[in-house]
Design a protein around this motif. Sequence first.
Motif, PDB file in Angstrom:
ATOM      1  N   GLU A   4       3.270  -5.535  -7.091  1.00  7.39           N
ATOM      2  CA  GLU A   4       3.784  -4.264  -7.591  1.00  7.39           C
ATOM      3  C   GLU A   4       2.644  -3.259  -7.704  1.00  7.39           C
ATOM      4  N   ILE A   5       2.928  -2.004  -7.344  1.00 11.87           N
ATOM      5  CA  ILE A   5       1.940  -0.948  -7.519  1.00 11.87           C
ATOM      6  C   ILE A   5       2.614   0.270  -8.127  1.00 11.87           C
ATOM      7  N   GLU A   6       1.812   1.195  -8.646  1.00 14.43           N
ATOM      8  CA  GLU A   6       2.349   2.420  -9.230  1.00 14.43           C
ATOM      9  C   GLU A   6       2.175   3.590  -8.260  1.00 14.43           C
ATOM     10  N   ILE A   7       3.167   4.468  -8.247  1.00 16.94           N
ATOM     11  CA  ILE A   7       3.068   5.706  -7.487  1.00 16.94           C
ATOM     12  C   ILE A   7       3.419   6.874  -8.406  1.00 16.94           C
ATOM     13  N   GLU A   8       2.920   8.045  -8.093  1.00 12.52           N
ATOM     14  CA  GLU A   8       3.188   9.257  -8.870  1.00 12.52           C
ATOM     15  C   GLU A   8       3.957  10.235  -7.994  1.00 12.52           C
ATOM     16  N   LEU A   9       5.131  10.650  -8.466  1.00  7.86           N
ATOM     17  CA  LEU A   9       5.955  11.599  -7.735  1.00  7.86           C
ATOM     18  C   LEU A   9       6.129  12.846  -8.584  1.00  7.86           C
ATOM     19  N   ASP A  21       5.240   7.075   1.491  1.00  5.09           N
ATOM     20  CA  ASP A  21       5.498   5.977   2.424  1.00  5.09           C
ATOM     21  C   ASP A  21       4.813   4.715   1.913  1.00  5.09           C
ATOM     22  N   LEU A  22       5.544   3.604   1.939  1.00  2.00           N
ATOM     23  CA  LEU A  22       5.026   2.310   1.500  1.00  2.00           C
ATOM     24  C   LEU A  22       4.845   1.392   2.707  1.00  2.00           C
ATOM     25  N   HIS A  51       0.849  -1.189   0.000  1.00  2.00           N
ATOM     26  CA  HIS A  51       0.000   0.000   0.000  1.00  2.00           C
ATOM     27  C   HIS A  51       0.888   1.243   0.000  1.00  2.00           C
ATOM     28  N   ALA A  52       0.412   2.305  -0.626  1.00  2.51           N
ATOM     29  CA  ALA A  52       1.163   3.562  -0.671  1.00  2.51           C
ATOM     30  C   ALA A  52       0.313   4.686  -0.106  1.00  2.51           C
ATOM     31  N   ASP A  53       0.900   5.498   0.775  1.00  3.57           N
ATOM     32  CA  ASP A  53       0.234   6.700   1.259  1.00  3.57           C
ATOM     33  C   ASP A  53       0.231   7.752   0.161  1.00  3.57           C
ATOM     34  N   ALA A  54      -0.573   8.791   0.331  1.00  4.03           N
ATOM     35  CA  ALA A  54      -0.594   9.888  -0.627  1.00  4.03           C
ATOM     36  C   ALA A  54       0.755  10.606  -0.626  1.00  4.03           C
TER      37      ALA A  54
END
Length: 307
Positions: free
Chosen positions: A249-254, A167-168, A139-142
């Motif tokens: 695997e998940i995607e995050i946007e930075l 944060d993961l 899981h990924a936080d905002a």
Amino acid sequence: MLRKMLVVAALLSVAAVSSPASACSAPACAAVSFVPQSVETADEIPVVPENGATLAIERWSGAVRSSTVRATIVRDGASTEVELTADGPVVHLDGALEGDVWTVRETHACTDSLQSQEGTTTVRIGPPADAPTTLGTLHADAPVRREVTVADASGPCSSTIDSIAVDLHVTLDEHTDAWGALLRYETLVDGEVFLHGTSTLGGSVPAVVFVACEAPTPGQLVSDLEEGTHVVQRRAFLPGSDEPIASDEIEIELDCGDVEEPDEEVPPASPVVSVCSVSSPGARASSGAFALLAAAMIALGVRRRRA
């Protein structure tokens, strides 16, 4: 292979980073720590399955002149002293049975010091458990715009940099939960180990993946990860094993421009988290940060040369 060795070295050296005002140098002789590492102030001690009674041992000092490993075993109310043998970076608790409480002590002297140091941990032996094959759900936080603590080779051991950070967290698979105290973690970003996001703690402790929103100072060791969409994953390893146990695997946007800064001041987030129970905080922190600096500088250099 070289990169993997460097990342492992960094994992072994992830200690509480000293304050920016302190010099970054390793002590002459420092105690080891274990994975799992018990904490004197904690109400509970780590539990390891009977069929996984193997501890990882982490050395912070240089060349060791002599080393002994002993254990006190409490079984059915009786206490027994035994001597153990360290097999490289692991110690096997041979003969461990469910219900035992083992207190393991490693004592050593260093070649360049007259000092001797002792590291200790206590574990309880739980029932046998099936070996894990998958880590769990990631899981990924905002994303949050905040200061992140990074290693700094310019004099201090660490400093902060303006970043966009995520944060993961891992929700462990039910078959992995019994092994959670033994796991060492690493973070993958787009299939590559993210050095700054490593942690030797359990899956409930977040890893940090971030992109710097400002140019680093000459001494700051910052990943060259760029803004955009990234695929992240957490992997873990049991003591003495090179076989990874992976999450999904998940995607995050930075993106430094799209996320507003928090209304309340957020303390600088450190992407490295210590598993150590420190008897001499200054010495352990200095040693861990020194080793992290060395591993990070070499690893980043290898990556840039390959690019």
